[in-house]
Scaffold this active site. Sequence first.
Site, short mmCIF file in Angstrom:
data_model
loop_
_atom_site.label_atom_id
_atom_site.label_comp_id
_atom_site.label_asym_id
_atom_site.label_seq_id
_atom_site.Cartn_x
_atom_site.Cartn_y
_atom_site.Cartn_z
N TYR A 30 -7.06 14.40 -17.11
CA TYR A 30 -6.89 15.40 -16.05
C TYR A 30 -5.83 14.98 -15.04
O TYR A 30 -5.08 15.82 -14.53
CB TYR A 30 -8.22 15.59 -15.31
CG TYR A 30 -9.26 16.41 -16.01
CD1 TYR A 30 -9.13 16.76 -17.36
CD2 TYR A 30 -10.39 16.82 -15.34
CE1 TYR A 30 -10.10 17.50 -18.00
CE2 TYR A 30 -11.38 17.57 -15.98
CZ TYR A 30 -11.23 17.91 -17.30
OH TYR A 30 -12.19 18.64 -17.93
N PHE A 50 -5.64 29.80 24.97
CA PHE A 50 -5.41 28.34 24.92
C PHE A 50 -6.31 27.63 23.92
O PHE A 50 -6.15 26.44 23.66
CB PHE A 50 -5.66 27.73 26.29
CG PHE A 50 -6.99 28.17 26.87
CD1 PHE A 50 -8.17 27.63 26.41
CD2 PHE A 50 -7.04 29.15 27.85
CE1 PHE A 50 -9.39 28.05 26.92
CE2 PHE A 50 -8.25 29.57 28.37
CZ PHE A 50 -9.43 29.03 27.89
N GLU A 77 -16.44 25.13 30.10
CA GLU A 77 -15.74 24.97 28.82
C GLU A 77 -16.79 24.50 27.81
O GLU A 77 -16.87 23.34 27.44
CB GLU A 77 -14.59 23.98 28.99
CG GLU A 77 -13.57 24.50 30.00
CD GLU A 77 -12.50 23.50 30.38
OE1 GLU A 77 -12.43 22.43 29.74
OE2 GLU A 77 -11.74 23.79 31.32
N ARG A 104 -2.55 16.01 -16.79
CA ARG A 104 -2.47 17.40 -17.25
C ARG A 104 -2.69 18.40 -16.12
O ARG A 104 -2.13 19.49 -16.10
CB ARG A 104 -3.52 17.58 -18.36
CG ARG A 104 -3.51 18.88 -19.06
CD ARG A 104 -4.32 18.84 -20.37
NE ARG A 104 -5.39 17.87 -20.39
CZ ARG A 104 -6.69 18.17 -20.46
NH1 ARG A 104 -7.08 19.43 -20.46
NH2 ARG A 104 -7.60 17.22 -20.53
N HIS A 129 -5.65 15.59 36.07
CA HIS A 129 -5.79 15.85 34.65
C HIS A 129 -5.04 14.83 33.79
O HIS A 129 -5.26 14.75 32.58
CB HIS A 129 -5.31 17.26 34.31
CG HIS A 129 -6.28 18.34 34.70
ND1 HIS A 129 -6.98 18.32 35.87
CD2 HIS A 129 -6.67 19.46 34.05
CE1 HIS A 129 -7.75 19.39 35.95
NE2 HIS A 129 -7.59 20.10 34.85
N TYR A 135 -7.52 33.38 39.30
CA TYR A 135 -7.77 32.04 38.77
C TYR A 135 -6.48 31.22 38.72
O TYR A 135 -5.46 31.67 38.21
CB TYR A 135 -8.38 32.13 37.37
CG TYR A 135 -8.62 30.77 36.74
CD1 TYR A 135 -9.63 29.94 37.22
CD2 TYR A 135 -7.82 30.30 35.70
CE1 TYR A 135 -9.84 28.69 36.66
CE2 TYR A 135 -8.03 29.07 35.13
CZ TYR A 135 -9.04 28.26 35.63
OH TYR A 135 -9.24 27.02 35.08
N ASN A 178 -1.82 23.97 30.51
CA ASN A 178 -2.81 24.78 29.81
C ASN A 178 -2.23 25.36 28.53
O ASN A 178 -1.65 26.43 28.51
CB ASN A 178 -3.26 25.94 30.73
CG ASN A 178 -4.63 26.45 30.35
OD1 ASN A 178 -5.13 26.16 29.28
ND2 ASN A 178 -5.22 27.23 31.24
#
Length: 509
Positions: free
Chosen positions: A280, A328, A414, A283, A82, A52, A194
Amino acid sequence: MTIQLNGPGVTIDDVVAVARGGEAVELTATALDAMARARAVVDRMTEGEPRYGISTGFGALATVSIPPERRRALQVALVRSHAAGMGEPVEDEVVRAMVLLRARTLALGHSGARPLVAKGMVNLLNAGISPVVPEYGSLGASGDLAPLAHGALALLGEGEVMVDGVRKPAAQALAEAGLEPIELAEKEGLAVTNGTDAILGMLCLAIDDTRRLLAQADAITAMTVEGLLASASPFAADLQTLRPQPGQTVSAANLVTMLADSPIVASHDTPDDTRVQDAYSIRCTPSVHGAVRDTLAHCTAVAEAELASAIDNPMVMSDGRVESCGNFHGAPLGFAADFLAIAVAEVGAIAERRMDRMLDHTRSQGLPPFLAEEVGVDSGLMIGHYTAAAMASDNKRLAAPASVDSLPTSGMQEDHVSMAWLAVRKLRKVIDNVRRILAVEYVCAARAIDLRAPLQPSPATDALRQRLRAEVAGCGPDRYLAPELQAAEELLRVGALGDALADLGITLE
Protein backbone atom coordinates in the site's frame (compact mmCIF):
# COMPACT_ATOMS: atom_id res chain seq x y z
CA MET A 1 8.45 44.24 -6.27
CA THR A 2 6.29 46.40 -4.02
CA ILE A 3 3.08 44.99 -2.61
CA GLN A 4 0.28 47.52 -3.12
CA LEU A 5 -1.83 47.34 0.01
CA ASN A 6 -5.36 48.25 -0.94
CA GLY A 7 -7.16 46.35 1.83
CA PRO A 8 -8.83 43.76 -0.40
CA GLY A 9 -6.81 41.85 -2.97
CA VAL A 10 -3.99 40.57 -0.74
CA THR A 11 -3.03 37.04 -1.77
CA ILE A 12 -1.24 34.17 -0.05
CA ASP A 13 1.71 34.81 -2.37
CA ASP A 14 1.75 38.45 -1.24
CA VAL A 15 1.96 37.36 2.38
CA VAL A 16 4.83 35.01 1.57
CA ALA A 17 6.64 37.68 -0.44
CA VAL A 18 6.57 40.15 2.46
CA ALA A 19 7.07 37.67 5.30
CA ARG A 20 9.83 35.61 3.73
CA GLY A 21 11.06 37.67 0.82
CA GLY A 22 11.23 41.03 2.57
CA GLU A 23 9.27 42.74 -0.19
CA ALA A 24 8.30 46.38 0.34
CA VAL A 25 4.70 47.44 1.04
CA GLU A 26 2.86 50.59 0.01
CA LEU A 27 -0.61 51.78 0.98
CA THR A 28 -2.74 52.86 -1.97
CA ALA A 29 -4.70 56.09 -2.21
CA THR A 30 -7.91 54.08 -2.14
CA ALA A 31 -6.93 52.51 1.19
CA LEU A 32 -5.97 55.86 2.68
CA ASP A 33 -9.31 57.34 1.63
CA ALA A 34 -11.25 54.41 3.10
CA MET A 35 -9.45 54.76 6.43
CA ALA A 36 -10.04 58.51 6.52
CA ARG A 37 -13.77 58.05 5.96
CA ALA A 38 -14.05 55.46 8.72
CA ARG A 39 -12.07 57.66 11.06
CA ALA A 40 -14.47 60.52 10.48
CA VAL A 41 -17.29 58.29 11.76
CA VAL A 42 -15.35 57.55 14.97
CA ASP A 43 -14.53 61.22 15.49
CA ARG A 44 -18.23 62.07 15.43
CA MET A 45 -18.95 59.67 18.27
CA THR A 46 -17.67 61.66 21.21
CA GLU A 47 -21.16 61.92 22.71
CA GLY A 48 -24.31 59.84 22.78
CA GLU A 49 -24.79 56.17 23.54
CA PRO A 50 -21.82 54.09 24.70
CA ARG A 51 -19.66 52.61 21.93
CA TYR A 52 -17.53 49.60 22.71
CA GLY A 53 -13.84 50.40 22.67
CA ILE A 54 -14.47 54.08 21.99
CA SER A 55 -16.22 55.28 25.13
CA THR A 56 -16.17 52.06 27.18
CA GLY A 57 -13.69 49.61 28.61
CA PHE A 58 -12.90 46.26 27.00
CA GLY A 59 -14.03 42.66 27.42
CA ALA A 60 -15.76 42.19 30.77
CA LEU A 61 -15.25 45.93 31.39
CA ALA A 62 -17.42 46.90 28.41
CA THR A 63 -20.03 48.41 30.75
CA VAL A 64 -17.54 50.86 32.26
CA SER A 65 -17.97 54.31 30.74
CA ILE A 66 -14.76 56.23 30.04
CA PRO A 67 -14.81 60.07 30.22
CA PRO A 68 -13.68 61.84 27.01
CA GLU A 69 -10.46 63.14 28.53
CA ARG A 70 -9.31 59.58 29.37
CA ARG A 71 -10.21 57.82 26.14
CA ARG A 72 -6.80 58.18 24.51
CA ALA A 73 -5.12 56.95 27.69
CA LEU A 74 -7.48 53.96 27.49
CA GLN A 75 -6.06 52.97 24.10
CA VAL A 76 -2.45 53.05 25.27
CA ALA A 77 -3.34 51.19 28.46
CA LEU A 78 -5.02 48.51 26.36
CA VAL A 79 -1.90 47.86 24.30
CA ARG A 80 0.41 47.82 27.30
CA SER A 81 -1.78 45.53 29.40
CA HIS A 82 -2.48 43.14 26.55
CA ALA A 83 1.21 42.75 25.70
CA ALA A 84 1.31 39.92 28.23
CA GLY A 85 2.80 37.06 26.18
CA MET A 86 5.34 34.59 27.49
CA GLY A 87 7.79 32.10 26.03
CA GLU A 88 10.33 32.28 23.26
CA PRO A 89 9.76 34.77 20.43
CA VAL A 90 7.92 33.46 17.39
CA GLU A 91 9.67 33.47 14.06
CA ASP A 92 10.41 36.73 12.25
CA GLU A 93 8.40 35.61 9.22
CA VAL A 94 5.34 35.13 11.41
CA VAL A 95 5.66 38.63 12.86
CA ARG A 96 6.06 40.20 9.43
CA ALA A 97 3.00 38.35 8.16
CA MET A 98 1.03 39.48 11.21
CA VAL A 99 1.98 43.15 10.81
CA LEU A 100 1.17 43.09 7.09
CA LEU A 101 -2.22 41.51 7.63
CA ARG A 102 -3.17 43.86 10.45
CA ALA A 103 -2.37 46.77 8.18
CA ARG A 104 -4.49 45.05 5.52
CA THR A 105 -7.52 44.98 7.81
CA LEU A 106 -7.09 48.63 8.79
CA ALA A 107 -6.79 49.52 5.09
CA LEU A 108 -10.26 48.12 4.44
CA GLY A 109 -11.68 51.13 6.25
CA HIS A 110 -13.90 49.33 8.76
CA SER A 111 -11.72 49.66 11.87
CA GLY A 112 -11.83 53.42 12.37
CA ALA A 113 -8.07 53.84 12.79
CA ARG A 114 -6.40 56.87 11.26
CA PRO A 115 -4.29 56.24 8.15
CA LEU A 116 -1.14 57.02 10.12
CA VAL A 117 -1.59 53.82 12.15
CA ALA A 118 -1.50 51.60 9.07
CA LYS A 119 1.36 53.73 7.74
CA GLY A 120 3.23 53.05 10.96
CA MET A 121 2.87 49.30 10.41
CA VAL A 122 4.02 49.55 6.82
CA ASN A 123 7.00 51.62 7.94
CA LEU A 124 8.03 48.86 10.34
CA LEU A 125 7.91 46.30 7.54
CA ASN A 126 9.86 48.44 5.10
CA ALA A 127 12.50 49.28 7.70
CA GLY A 128 13.01 45.61 8.57
CA ILE A 129 11.83 46.14 12.16
CA SER A 130 10.04 43.13 13.63
CA PRO A 131 8.41 43.41 17.07
CA VAL A 132 9.37 40.67 19.51
CA VAL A 133 6.23 38.53 19.93
CA PRO A 134 6.27 35.73 22.54
CA GLU A 135 4.99 32.24 21.76
CA TYR A 136 2.04 32.17 24.17
CA GLY A 137 -0.80 34.62 24.74
CA SER A 138 -3.38 34.05 22.00
CA LEU A 139 -6.60 32.05 22.45
CA GLY A 140 -7.75 32.81 18.92
CA ALA A 141 -10.62 35.04 20.12
CA SER A 142 -10.73 38.02 20.31
CA GLY A 143 -8.18 37.00 17.80
CA ASP A 144 -4.50 37.34 18.60
CA LEU A 145 -4.77 39.84 21.43
CA ALA A 146 -1.39 39.39 23.09
CA PRO A 147 0.66 38.87 19.90
CA LEU A 148 -0.92 41.89 18.22
CA ALA A 149 -0.41 43.98 21.36
CA HIS A 150 3.30 43.12 21.36
CA GLY A 151 3.35 44.17 17.72
CA ALA A 152 1.53 47.42 18.48
CA LEU A 153 3.97 48.34 21.26
CA ALA A 154 6.61 48.97 18.64
CA LEU A 155 4.39 51.62 17.04
CA LEU A 156 4.44 53.43 20.37
CA GLY A 157 8.20 53.15 20.65
CA GLU A 158 7.87 50.64 23.48
CA GLY A 159 8.82 47.00 23.92
CA GLU A 160 11.54 45.23 21.97
CA VAL A 161 12.12 44.51 18.31
CA MET A 162 14.49 42.56 16.07
CA VAL A 163 16.52 44.30 13.37
CA ASP A 164 18.90 42.23 11.24
CA GLY A 165 18.88 39.54 13.92
CA VAL A 166 19.72 41.96 16.73
CA ARG A 167 17.27 42.47 19.59
CA LYS A 168 16.98 46.08 20.73
CA PRO A 169 14.53 48.54 22.33
CA ALA A 170 11.82 49.67 19.93
CA ALA A 171 12.50 53.34 20.63
CA GLN A 172 16.10 52.91 19.56
CA ALA A 173 15.18 51.02 16.40
CA LEU A 174 12.61 53.61 15.38
CA ALA A 175 15.09 56.43 15.91
CA GLU A 176 17.78 54.65 13.89
CA ALA A 177 15.28 54.17 11.05
CA GLY A 178 14.17 57.82 11.19
CA LEU A 179 10.67 56.91 12.36
CA GLU A 180 8.57 58.61 15.03
CA PRO A 181 6.41 56.76 17.60
CA ILE A 182 2.69 57.36 17.17
CA GLU A 183 0.12 58.35 19.78
CA LEU A 184 -3.05 56.28 19.65
CA ALA A 185 -6.44 57.97 19.49
CA GLU A 186 -9.93 56.67 20.32
CA LYS A 187 -10.66 53.13 19.04
CA GLU A 188 -7.11 52.64 17.77
CA GLY A 189 -5.82 50.53 20.64
CA LEU A 190 -8.60 48.09 19.92
CA ALA A 191 -8.06 48.33 16.15
CA VAL A 192 -4.40 47.28 16.41
CA THR A 193 -5.00 44.33 18.75
CA ASN A 194 -8.30 42.73 17.71
CA GLY A 195 -7.88 40.24 14.86
CA THR A 196 -6.71 36.87 13.59
CA ASP A 197 -3.76 38.26 11.67
CA ALA A 198 -0.98 36.16 13.20
CA ILE A 199 -3.08 33.00 12.84
CA LEU A 200 -3.89 33.84 9.24
CA GLY A 201 -0.29 34.74 8.47
CA MET A 202 0.94 31.41 9.80
CA LEU A 203 -1.74 29.54 7.87
CA CYS A 204 -0.69 31.29 4.65
CA LEU A 205 2.93 30.32 5.28
CA ALA A 206 1.88 26.74 6.07
CA ILE A 207 -0.07 26.56 2.82
CA ASP A 208 3.00 27.73 0.91
CA ASP A 209 5.15 25.12 2.66
CA THR A 210 2.64 22.34 2.05
CA ARG A 211 2.40 23.08 -1.66
CA ARG A 212 6.15 22.61 -1.97
CA LEU A 213 6.22 19.56 0.29
CA LEU A 214 3.61 17.72 -1.76
CA ALA A 215 5.56 18.09 -4.99
CA GLN A 216 8.71 17.00 -3.17
CA ALA A 217 6.91 14.02 -1.64
CA ASP A 218 5.79 12.82 -5.08
CA ALA A 219 9.30 13.27 -6.49
CA ILE A 220 10.97 11.38 -3.63
CA THR A 221 8.35 8.62 -3.81
CA ALA A 222 9.33 8.09 -7.44
CA MET A 223 12.92 7.56 -6.31
CA THR A 224 11.70 5.01 -3.77
CA VAL A 225 9.68 3.21 -6.46
CA GLU A 226 12.91 2.72 -8.38
CA GLY A 227 14.90 1.80 -5.30
CA LEU A 228 12.41 -0.94 -4.44
CA LEU A 229 12.03 -2.17 -8.03
CA ALA A 230 8.35 -1.39 -7.67
CA SER A 231 5.82 -0.92 -10.47
CA ALA A 232 4.69 2.33 -12.03
CA SER A 233 1.55 0.70 -13.44
CA PRO A 234 -0.80 1.75 -10.60
CA PHE A 235 -0.15 5.40 -11.48
CA ALA A 236 -1.52 5.18 -15.01
CA ALA A 237 -3.88 7.98 -16.00
CA ASP A 238 -6.75 5.70 -17.04
CA LEU A 239 -6.78 4.11 -13.59
CA GLN A 240 -7.11 7.53 -12.00
CA THR A 241 -10.16 8.38 -14.09
CA LEU A 242 -11.97 5.54 -12.33
CA ARG A 243 -11.65 7.52 -9.10
CA PRO A 244 -11.73 11.18 -10.09
CA GLN A 245 -10.45 12.67 -6.88
CA PRO A 246 -8.65 15.82 -8.08
CA GLY A 247 -5.56 15.56 -5.89
CA GLN A 248 -5.06 11.87 -6.63
CA THR A 249 -5.00 12.61 -10.35
CA VAL A 250 -2.29 15.25 -9.83
CA SER A 251 -0.13 13.05 -7.62
CA ALA A 252 -0.32 10.07 -9.98
CA ALA A 253 0.57 12.29 -12.94
CA ASN A 254 3.60 13.58 -11.04
CA LEU A 255 4.78 10.04 -10.42
CA VAL A 256 4.32 9.12 -14.08
CA THR A 257 6.34 12.19 -15.07
CA MET A 258 9.12 11.37 -12.63
CA LEU A 259 9.37 7.72 -13.73
CA ALA A 260 9.21 8.31 -17.48
CA ASP A 261 12.00 6.54 -19.39
CA SER A 262 13.26 4.75 -16.29
CA PRO A 263 15.53 1.80 -17.14
CA ILE A 264 15.12 0.56 -13.57
CA VAL A 265 11.34 0.35 -13.91
CA ALA A 266 11.59 -1.19 -17.37
CA SER A 267 14.06 -3.81 -16.13
CA HIS A 268 11.47 -5.75 -14.15
CA ASP A 269 8.34 -4.95 -16.13
CA THR A 270 8.41 -8.46 -17.56
CA PRO A 271 6.51 -11.75 -17.13
CA ASP A 272 9.45 -13.00 -15.07
CA ASP A 273 8.49 -10.68 -12.19
CA THR A 274 6.22 -12.88 -10.09
CA ARG A 275 5.02 -10.10 -7.78
CA VAL A 276 1.31 -9.43 -8.17
CA GLN A 277 1.20 -5.97 -6.62
CA ASP A 278 3.21 -3.62 -4.44
CA ALA A 279 2.48 -2.74 -0.84
CA TYR A 280 0.00 0.00 0.00
CA SER A 281 2.72 2.49 0.90
CA ILE A 282 3.82 2.41 -2.76
CA ARG A 283 0.65 1.64 -4.68
CA CYS A 284 -1.61 3.97 -2.67
CA THR A 285 0.69 6.96 -2.56
CA PRO A 286 -1.45 8.98 -5.03
CA SER A 287 -4.53 8.30 -2.90
CA VAL A 288 -2.82 9.61 0.24
CA HIS A 289 -0.85 12.47 -1.28
CA GLY A 290 -3.88 13.35 -3.37
CA ALA A 291 -6.17 13.52 -0.36
CA VAL A 292 -3.71 15.91 1.24
CA ARG A 293 -3.83 18.06 -1.89
CA ASP A 294 -7.62 18.18 -1.69
CA THR A 295 -7.44 19.12 1.99
CA LEU A 296 -4.94 21.83 1.11
CA ALA A 297 -7.34 23.18 -1.53
CA HIS A 298 -10.07 23.51 1.11
CA CYS A 299 -7.74 25.23 3.58
CA THR A 300 -6.50 27.56 0.86
CA ALA A 301 -10.09 28.61 0.18
CA VAL A 302 -10.58 29.34 3.90
CA ALA A 303 -7.41 31.45 4.01
CA GLU A 304 -8.38 33.32 0.85
CA ALA A 305 -11.80 34.13 2.33
CA GLU A 306 -10.11 35.46 5.46
CA LEU A 307 -7.77 37.55 3.33
CA ALA A 308 -10.86 39.23 1.91
CA SER A 309 -12.39 39.80 5.36
CA ALA A 310 -12.53 42.74 7.74
CA ILE A 311 -11.48 41.32 11.10
CA ASP A 312 -12.14 43.62 14.02
CA ASN A 313 -14.72 44.60 16.64
CA PRO A 314 -16.63 46.85 16.59
CA MET A 315 -16.88 47.44 12.83
CA VAL A 316 -17.34 50.88 11.32
CA MET A 317 -19.94 50.56 8.56
CA SER A 318 -20.20 52.69 5.43
CA ASP A 319 -23.58 54.04 6.55
CA GLY A 320 -22.07 55.44 9.74
CA ARG A 321 -23.08 52.62 12.10
CA VAL A 322 -20.58 51.17 14.55
CA GLU A 323 -21.61 47.59 15.34
CA SER A 324 -20.22 44.90 17.59
CA CYS A 325 -19.70 41.53 15.94
CA GLY A 326 -17.75 38.28 16.19
CA ASN A 327 -15.56 38.58 13.11
CA PHE A 328 -12.43 38.23 15.23
CA HIS A 329 -13.21 34.62 16.24
CA GLY A 330 -10.59 32.25 14.86
CA ALA A 331 -12.77 29.15 14.39
CA PRO A 332 -12.57 29.06 10.57
CA LEU A 333 -8.78 29.21 10.67
CA GLY A 334 -8.45 26.83 13.62
CA PHE A 335 -10.53 24.16 11.92
CA ALA A 336 -8.53 24.55 8.72
CA ALA A 337 -5.19 24.35 10.54
CA ASP A 338 -6.23 21.23 12.44
CA PHE A 339 -7.52 19.58 9.26
CA LEU A 340 -4.31 20.38 7.40
CA ALA A 341 -2.16 19.09 10.26
CA ILE A 342 -3.98 15.76 10.15
CA ALA A 343 -3.50 15.51 6.39
CA VAL A 344 0.15 16.60 6.26
CA ALA A 345 1.02 14.19 9.08
CA GLU A 346 -0.06 11.37 6.76
CA VAL A 347 2.53 12.42 4.19
CA GLY A 348 5.17 11.69 6.81
CA ALA A 349 3.45 8.52 7.98
CA ILE A 350 3.40 6.89 4.55
CA ALA A 351 6.95 8.08 3.82
CA GLU A 352 8.17 6.35 6.98
CA ARG A 353 6.58 3.11 5.80
CA ARG A 354 8.22 3.37 2.38
CA MET A 355 11.69 3.88 3.82
CA ASP A 356 11.16 1.00 6.24
CA ARG A 357 10.70 -1.29 3.23
CA MET A 358 13.94 -0.06 1.66
CA LEU A 359 15.90 -0.78 4.84
CA ASP A 360 14.44 -4.25 5.52
CA HIS A 361 16.33 -6.79 3.38
CA THR A 362 13.39 -9.22 3.54
CA ARG A 363 11.16 -6.75 1.66
CA SER A 364 13.58 -4.59 -0.34
CA GLN A 365 14.03 -6.82 -3.39
CA GLY A 366 17.69 -7.59 -2.87
CA LEU A 367 19.06 -4.50 -1.18
CA PRO A 368 21.52 -5.03 1.71
CA PRO A 369 20.14 -4.67 5.24
CA PHE A 370 19.78 -0.99 6.12
CA LEU A 371 21.63 -0.18 2.87
CA ALA A 372 24.86 -0.81 4.77
CA GLU A 373 28.29 -1.16 3.14
CA GLU A 374 29.66 -3.94 5.37
CA VAL A 375 26.68 -5.66 6.92
CA GLY A 376 27.26 -6.33 10.59
CA VAL A 377 30.07 -3.83 10.97
CA ASP A 378 28.05 -0.97 9.47
CA SER A 379 24.55 0.07 10.54
CA GLY A 380 23.95 1.97 7.32
CA LEU A 381 20.85 4.15 7.47
CA MET A 382 19.19 2.21 10.29
CA ILE A 383 19.12 5.04 12.80
CA GLY A 384 18.12 7.61 10.22
CA HIS A 385 14.91 5.61 10.03
CA TYR A 386 14.60 5.75 13.82
CA THR A 387 14.76 9.53 13.60
CA ALA A 388 12.06 9.60 10.95
CA ALA A 389 9.90 7.20 12.96
CA ALA A 390 10.22 9.41 16.04
CA MET A 391 8.96 12.42 14.08
CA ALA A 392 6.15 10.42 12.47
CA SER A 393 5.07 9.40 15.96
CA ASP A 394 5.33 12.98 17.22
CA ASN A 395 3.06 14.05 14.38
CA LYS A 396 0.32 11.71 15.59
CA ARG A 397 0.24 13.72 18.83
CA LEU A 398 0.42 17.05 17.02
CA ALA A 399 -2.44 16.03 14.71
CA ALA A 400 -4.85 15.95 17.66
CA PRO A 401 -7.09 18.99 17.11
CA ALA A 402 -6.61 22.10 19.22
CA SER A 403 -9.80 23.76 18.00
CA VAL A 404 -12.09 21.43 19.98
CA ASP A 405 -10.86 23.01 23.21
CA SER A 406 -12.01 26.23 24.86
CA LEU A 407 -11.18 27.92 28.14
CA PRO A 408 -13.46 30.85 29.12
CA THR A 409 -11.71 34.13 29.95
CA SER A 410 -12.42 37.80 30.67
CA GLY A 411 -14.95 37.16 33.41
CA MET A 412 -16.97 34.86 31.11
CA GLN A 413 -17.41 37.58 28.49
CA GLU A 414 -15.12 35.64 26.16
CA ASP A 415 -16.73 32.33 27.04
CA HIS A 416 -15.94 30.38 23.87
CA VAL A 417 -12.55 30.77 22.22
CA SER A 418 -11.07 29.04 19.16
CA MET A 419 -7.53 28.07 20.22
CA ALA A 420 -6.68 28.63 16.55
CA TRP A 421 -3.26 30.03 17.44
CA LEU A 422 -2.31 26.70 19.02
CA ALA A 423 -3.76 24.84 16.03
CA VAL A 424 -1.60 26.69 13.54
CA ARG A 425 1.50 26.63 15.74
CA LYS A 426 1.42 22.85 15.86
CA LEU A 427 0.66 22.70 12.13
CA ARG A 428 3.99 24.40 11.55
CA LYS A 429 5.70 21.75 13.66
CA VAL A 430 4.01 18.97 11.70
CA ILE A 431 5.24 20.51 8.45
CA ASP A 432 8.80 20.78 9.78
CA ASN A 433 8.69 17.15 10.90
CA VAL A 434 7.40 15.96 7.53
CA ARG A 435 10.11 17.88 5.69
CA ARG A 436 12.69 16.07 7.81
CA ILE A 437 11.02 12.68 7.29
CA LEU A 438 11.07 13.24 3.53
CA ALA A 439 14.74 14.25 3.79
CA VAL A 440 15.54 10.87 5.35
CA GLU A 441 13.58 9.08 2.62
CA TYR A 442 15.46 11.14 0.04
CA VAL A 443 18.80 9.96 1.42
CA CYS A 444 17.60 6.34 1.60
CA ALA A 445 16.10 6.31 -1.89
CA ALA A 446 19.18 7.87 -3.47
CA ARG A 447 21.39 5.21 -1.89
CA ALA A 448 18.99 2.45 -2.96
CA ILE A 449 19.17 3.73 -6.55
CA ASP A 450 22.98 3.78 -6.32
CA LEU A 451 22.89 0.14 -5.25
CA ARG A 452 20.82 -0.83 -8.31
CA ALA A 453 23.72 0.02 -10.63
CA PRO A 454 24.39 -0.72 -13.43
CA LEU A 455 20.63 -0.15 -13.85
CA GLN A 456 19.98 3.55 -14.33
CA PRO A 457 17.15 5.68 -12.93
CA SER A 458 14.90 7.97 -14.96
CA PRO A 459 16.32 11.32 -16.06
CA ALA A 460 14.10 13.08 -13.50
CA THR A 461 14.99 10.96 -10.49
CA ASP A 462 18.63 10.95 -11.52
CA ALA A 463 18.62 14.75 -11.48
CA LEU A 464 17.44 14.64 -7.86
CA ARG A 465 19.99 11.97 -6.97
CA GLN A 466 22.81 14.02 -8.46
CA ARG A 467 21.59 17.16 -6.68
CA LEU A 468 21.80 15.29 -3.38
CA ARG A 469 25.22 13.90 -4.25
CA ALA A 470 26.52 17.47 -4.54
CA GLU A 471 25.92 17.74 -0.78
CA VAL A 472 25.84 14.13 0.50
CA ALA A 473 28.22 11.34 -0.48
CA GLY A 474 26.90 8.01 -1.70
CA CYS A 475 27.46 4.47 -0.49
CA GLY A 476 30.38 3.73 1.80
CA PRO A 477 31.35 2.84 5.36
CA ASP A 478 29.38 4.37 8.21
CA ARG A 479 30.04 8.04 8.82
CA TYR A 480 28.59 10.92 10.82
CA LEU A 481 25.01 10.85 9.51
CA ALA A 482 23.26 13.82 11.11
CA PRO A 483 24.92 16.50 8.91
CA GLU A 484 23.94 14.57 5.78
CA LEU A 485 20.30 14.36 6.85
CA GLN A 486 20.36 18.06 7.67
CA ALA A 487 21.84 18.84 4.25
CA ALA A 488 19.01 16.91 2.60
CA GLU A 489 16.48 18.78 4.73
CA GLU A 490 17.96 22.10 3.63
CA LEU A 491 17.65 21.10 -0.03
CA LEU A 492 13.95 20.52 0.55
CA ARG A 493 13.52 23.71 2.55
CA VAL A 494 14.99 25.95 -0.15
CA GLY A 495 13.22 24.18 -3.01
CA ALA A 496 16.37 22.77 -4.63
CA LEU A 497 14.53 19.70 -5.92
CA GLY A 498 12.16 21.84 -7.93
CA ASP A 499 15.10 23.79 -9.34
CA ALA A 500 16.84 20.56 -10.39
CA LEU A 501 13.72 19.37 -12.19
CA ALA A 502 13.19 22.77 -13.80
CA ASP A 503 16.58 22.38 -15.49
CA LEU A 504 15.00 19.41 -17.31
CA GLY A 505 11.88 21.39 -18.16
CA ILE A 506 9.84 19.49 -15.56
CA THR A 507 7.45 21.24 -13.17
CA LEU A 508 5.40 19.14 -10.76
CA GLU A 509 1.98 20.43 -9.78
